[in-house]
Design a protein around this motif. Structure first.
Motif, PDB file in Angstrom:
ATOM      1  N   ALA A 112       0.902  -1.298  -0.175  1.00 55.09           N
ATOM      2  CA  ALA A 112      -0.087   0.145   0.084  1.00 55.09           C
ATOM      3  C   ALA A 112       0.894   1.440  -0.217  1.00 55.09           C
ATOM      4  O   ALA A 112       1.956   1.205   0.440  1.00 55.09           O
ATOM      5  N   GLY A 113       0.278   2.412  -0.394  1.00 56.18           N
ATOM      6  CA  GLY A 113       0.908   3.502  -0.565  1.00 56.18           C
ATOM      7  C   GLY A 113       1.446   3.959  -1.755  1.00 56.18           C
ATOM      8  O   GLY A 113       1.243   3.340  -2.902  1.00 56.18           O
ATOM      9  N   ASP A 114       2.124   5.328  -1.852  1.00 56.78           N
ATOM     10  CA  ASP A 114       2.429   6.068  -3.053  1.00 56.78           C
ATOM     11  C   ASP A 114       3.952   5.158  -3.523  1.00 56.78           C
ATOM     12  O   ASP A 114       4.669   4.659  -2.623  1.00 56.78           O
ATOM     13  N   PRO A 115       4.056   5.399  -4.693  1.00 59.80           N
ATOM     14  CA  PRO A 115       5.275   4.856  -5.394  1.00 59.80           C
ATOM     15  C   PRO A 115       6.464   5.445  -4.514  1.00 59.80           C
ATOM     16  O   PRO A 115       6.571   6.705  -4.037  1.00 59.80           O
ATOM     17  N   TRP A 116       7.715   4.737  -4.348  1.00 58.85           N
ATOM     18  CA  TRP A 116       8.809   5.087  -3.592  1.00 58.85           C
ATOM     19  C   TRP A 116      10.063   5.190  -4.566  1.00 58.85           C
ATOM     20  O   TRP A 116      10.221   4.080  -5.296  1.00 58.85           O
ATOM     21  N   GLU A 117      10.894   6.102  -4.644  1.00 61.82           N
ATOM     22  CA  GLU A 117      12.093   6.163  -5.423  1.00 61.82           C
ATOM     23  C   GLU A 117      13.072   6.628  -4.659  1.00 61.82           C
ATOM     24  O   GLU A 117      13.076   7.704  -3.649  1.00 61.82           O
ATOM     25  N   PHE A 118      14.319   6.018  -4.892  1.00 58.45           N
ATOM     26  CA  PHE A 118      15.683   6.703  -4.210  1.00 58.45           C
ATOM     27  C   PHE A 118      16.830   6.448  -4.964  1.00 58.45           C
ATOM     28  O   PHE A 118      16.819   5.487  -5.540  1.00 58.45           O
ATOM     29  N   THR A 119      17.667   7.377  -5.181  1.00 60.60           N
ATOM     30  CA  THR A 119      19.033   7.148  -5.831  1.00 60.60           C
ATOM     31  C   THR A 119      20.031   7.070  -4.792  1.00 60.60           C
ATOM     32  O   THR A 119      20.544   8.117  -3.826  1.00 60.60           O
ATOM     33  N   ASP A 120      20.747   6.070  -4.736  1.00 62.42           N
ATOM     34  CA  ASP A 120      21.741   6.050  -3.379  1.00 62.42           C
ATOM     35  C   ASP A 120      23.132   6.915  -3.856  1.00 62.42           C
ATOM     36  O   ASP A 120      23.375   7.405  -5.036  1.00 62.42           O
ATOM     37  N   ASP A 121      24.219   6.573  -3.155  1.00 61.64           N
ATOM     38  CA  ASP A 121      25.479   7.359  -3.232  1.00 61.64           C
ATOM     39  C   ASP A 121      26.344   6.803  -4.550  1.00 61.64           C
ATOM     40  O   ASP A 121      26.875   7.427  -4.914  1.00 61.64           O
ATOM     41  N   ALA A 122      25.918   5.602  -4.909  1.00 63.55           N
ATOM     42  CA  ALA A 122      26.648   5.046  -6.142  1.00 63.55           C
ATOM     43  C   ALA A 122      25.824   5.558  -7.372  1.00 63.55           C
ATOM     44  O   ALA A 122      26.231   5.021  -8.716  1.00 63.55           O
ATOM     45  N   GLY A 123      24.545   6.316  -7.190  1.00 63.18           N
ATOM     46  CA  GLY A 123      23.749   6.609  -8.389  1.00 63.18           C
ATOM     47  C   GLY A 123      22.990   5.687  -8.741  1.00 63.18           C
ATOM     48  O   GLY A 123      22.497   5.760 -10.155  1.00 63.18           O
ATOM     49  N   THR A 124      22.740   4.510  -8.048  1.00 61.43           N
ATOM     50  CA  THR A 124      21.888   3.347  -8.511  1.00 61.43           C
ATOM     51  C   THR A 124      20.179   3.940  -8.275  1.00 61.43           C
ATOM     52  O   THR A 124      20.229   4.309  -6.872  1.00 61.43           O
ATOM     53  N   ARG A 125      19.232   4.177  -9.206  1.00 56.34           N
ATOM     54  CA  ARG A 125      18.111   4.389  -8.766  1.00 56.34           C
ATOM     55  C   ARG A 125      17.145   3.051  -8.306  1.00 56.34           C
ATOM     56  O   ARG A 125      17.179   2.317  -9.233  1.00 56.34           O
ATOM     57  N   ILE A 126      16.442   3.402  -7.301  1.00 54.81           N
ATOM     58  CA  ILE A 126      15.590   2.251  -6.785  1.00 54.81           C
ATOM     59  C   ILE A 126      14.255   2.757  -6.913  1.00 54.81           C
ATOM     60  O   ILE A 126      13.996   3.935  -6.297  1.00 54.81           O
ATOM     61  N   ALA A 127      13.392   1.882  -7.654  1.00 53.97           N
ATOM     62  CA  ALA A 127      11.862   2.364  -7.715  1.00 53.97           C
ATOM     63  C   ALA A 127      10.941   1.290  -7.186  1.00 53.97           C
ATOM     64  O   ALA A 127      11.273   0.089  -7.571  1.00 53.97           O
ATOM     65  N   LEU A 128      10.127   1.764  -5.900  1.00 51.86           N
ATOM     66  CA  LEU A 128       9.382   0.630  -5.787  1.00 51.86           C
ATOM     67  C   LEU A 128       7.862   1.083  -5.836  1.00 51.86           C
ATOM     68  O   LEU A 128       7.579   2.269  -5.651  1.00 51.86           O
ATOM     69  N   PRO A 129       6.916   0.081  -5.621  1.00 52.65           N
ATOM     70  CA  PRO A 129       5.658   0.369  -5.647  1.00 52.65           C
ATOM     71  C   PRO A 129       5.112   1.008  -4.645  1.00 52.65           C
ATOM     72  O   PRO A 129       4.051   1.836  -4.636  1.00 52.65           O
TER      73      PRO A 129
END
Length: 346
Positions: A50-67
């Motif tokens: 549940a909830g809004d989609p979540w995104e984060f780009t870490d220190d290595a520049g890796t983008r993580i996108a979760l529902p």
């Protein structure tokens, strides 16, 4: 002066270096079996929730996108204590979790190990992949060192990423304050509170400790400090890092004169080479022993700084990037400098 170099991949302590060399390769086929036994695999797109989609780009520049916002968080021991201070409560941890005797390792800081599953494998640098898959994390947070995976070998790291997305906080050779900011950034993204009053108080305490050390260093011009990791396993001597290692760089910024400045890469300094360092004081970091009781080497006992009692082994690990931890660590170093004097050349 030259000294045998050690791997620069994870130049944090000889303990990590040893365990990296002892890891066993885990085949990709094992991962398939593990995930098959735990339901649908967690891919880099995350687990439904549940909830809004979540995104984060870490220190290595890796983008993580979760529902959805990740709630089931697994971490390694080098990031656990820092995130805990921001209110993040992981479901599981691996790495240096317990010390000799079964006590909670000081790397965890204030984190409550009893509330988390300990996923440490046969070596502290291994994660138990079967148990990791079983706890079904939605995201895994680890440390990296100059872009390289921290606790795990490349082979196992790829398998971990097959279980859940991995976000890293780089604790490599960059300023301590930048590392603090990196932890605050991911903590906020995970639902932590970097603006909480307790964090503000801790940050102010760190700043005050920096100023106390700056004053102490200015009052001891020319006093030379050797900082390293006491080695009672591989041989007598110290492991030292490069001048841009975060703690060393911070000490230099605050006016502390480090003997370590001559090392271009992480190195083991044998006892014989220690006698050439002309250190007025010695700081033992990442050392789990009391050298006064456990290190009876004649060469060590003959060092001028040791004979003068000008050495210390703080309880605060420099790999725990917590404002409170670093404030206490810097105060211990201030105490050492204040109690030390320049020693005549031997």
């Amino acid at each position: 002066m030259s000294a045998p170099s050690v791997s620069s991949r994870v130049p944090l302590s000889h303990e990590i270096h040893d365990d990296l060399n002892r890891r066993h390769f885990v085949g990709a086929g094992l991962l398939t079996v593990l995930l098959a036994g735990c339901g649908a695999p967690v891919t880099t797109s995350g687990r439904p929730g549940a909830g809004d989609p979540w995104e984060f780009t870490d220190d290595a520049g890796t983008r993580i996108a979760l529902p959805a916002h990740p709630r089931r968080i697994t971490v390694d021991s080098f990031v656990c204590g820092a995130l805990w201070d921001y209110g993040i409560r992981p479901i599981a941890v691996w790495g240096r979790t317990t010390a000799p005797g079964g006590t909670v390792h000081r790397d965890l800081g204030d984190a409550d190990l009893s509330t988390m599953d300990d996923l440490t494998g046969e070596a502290i640098t291994e994660v138990n992949l079967e148990r990791l898959a079983a706890v079904a994390p939605e995201i895994i947070v680890t440390f990296a060192y100059d872009g390289s995976p921290g606790w795990t070998a490349e082979s196992q790291f790829d398998l971990i990423r097959g279980i859940a997305p991995v976000a890293s906080v780089d604790i490599g050779n960059r300023p301590v304050r930048d590392i603090f900011a990196g932890f605050a950034r991911i903590a906020e993204a995970l639902g932590g509170e970097p603006s909480a009053e307790a964090i503000g108080t801790a940050r102010a305490g760190f700043d005050a400790a920096c100023e106390r050390l700056r004053v102490a260093a200015a009052q001891r011009p020319g006093l030379r400090l050797l900082a390293g990791d006491l080695d009672l396993v591989q041989g007598t001597g110290l492991w030292v890092n490069t001048p841009d290692w975060p703690l060393y760089a911070l000490l230099t910024e605050l006016g502390v004169e480090l003997v370590n400045a001559g090392f271009a890469e992480p190195s083991f300094v044998s006892e014989e080479l220690l006698t050439e360092q002309r250190a007025d004081a010695i700081l033992l970091i990442n050392s789990n022993v009391d050298p006064a009781a456990s290190y009876d080497s004649p060469v060590w006992q003959s060092l001028p700084a040791v004979r003068a009692g000008q050495f210390a082994w703080p309880d605060q690990p420099p790999v725990l990037y917590s404002y409170d931890n670093y404030a206490r660590l810097l105060d211990r170093i201030t105490e050492l400098l204040t109690a030390s004097r320049r020693l005549d050349p031997q």
